[in-house]
Scaffold this active site. Sequence first.
Site, PDB file in Angstrom:
ATOM      1  CB  CYS A  69       5.483  -3.070  -8.677  1.00 12.72           C
ATOM      2  SG  CYS A  69       4.073  -2.713  -7.987  1.00 12.72           S
TER       3      CYS A  69
ATOM      4  CB  CYS B 197      -0.887  -0.018   1.269  1.00 12.49           C
ATOM      5  SG  CYS B 197      -2.284   1.043   1.110  1.00 12.49           S
TER       6      CYS B 197
ATOM      7  CB  CYS C  27      -4.266   1.320  -1.207  1.00 15.28           C
ATOM      8  SG  CYS C  27      -2.595   1.758  -1.448  1.00 15.28           S
TER       9      CYS C  27
END
Length: 161
Positions: A96, A9, A88
């Site tokens: 990422c 998150c 989230c």
Amino acid sequence: MTTNVLILCTHNSARSVLGEGMFNHWAQTLGIDARAYSAGSTPSGRINPMAVEVLERAGIDTSSYRSKSWDEFSKPDAPTMRVVITVCDSAAQETCPYWPGSPVQVHWGYPDPSNVGTTPDDKRAAFESTRQVIGERMHTLANVPFETLNDAQLRTLLETL
């Protein structure tokens, strides 16, 4: 071999920490060789006190928890992740880093309990509700037969949980 799960998150202060705590609770309770970690793209540097409170009330030791960067898990000496879960919406939108081992990635979004209500009791109830919802899903995840599924099968299964 231990199955490692990384729960992300943005700030690593509430939802990802709740996921880490609940998955590890279920893995230990069920005797599963699995471990969850949590991290954030821009960690806040602190765990939300309400997240700590609801986990501790559920009997989960949070003394070693800390808000940390996902960079810790993209290093060569980091545990190899089998699964990476974003919890989230803002983390789901971010690019990422490369994860060693190319884990299965999935998004399970939850509303931020920090944004609910105006009183401490309202917020506490929102955190407890979020812990329970995440806890149910983590219980299901802990029961996944990781060792019998290839990545495509695992991804398909995780997208339906």
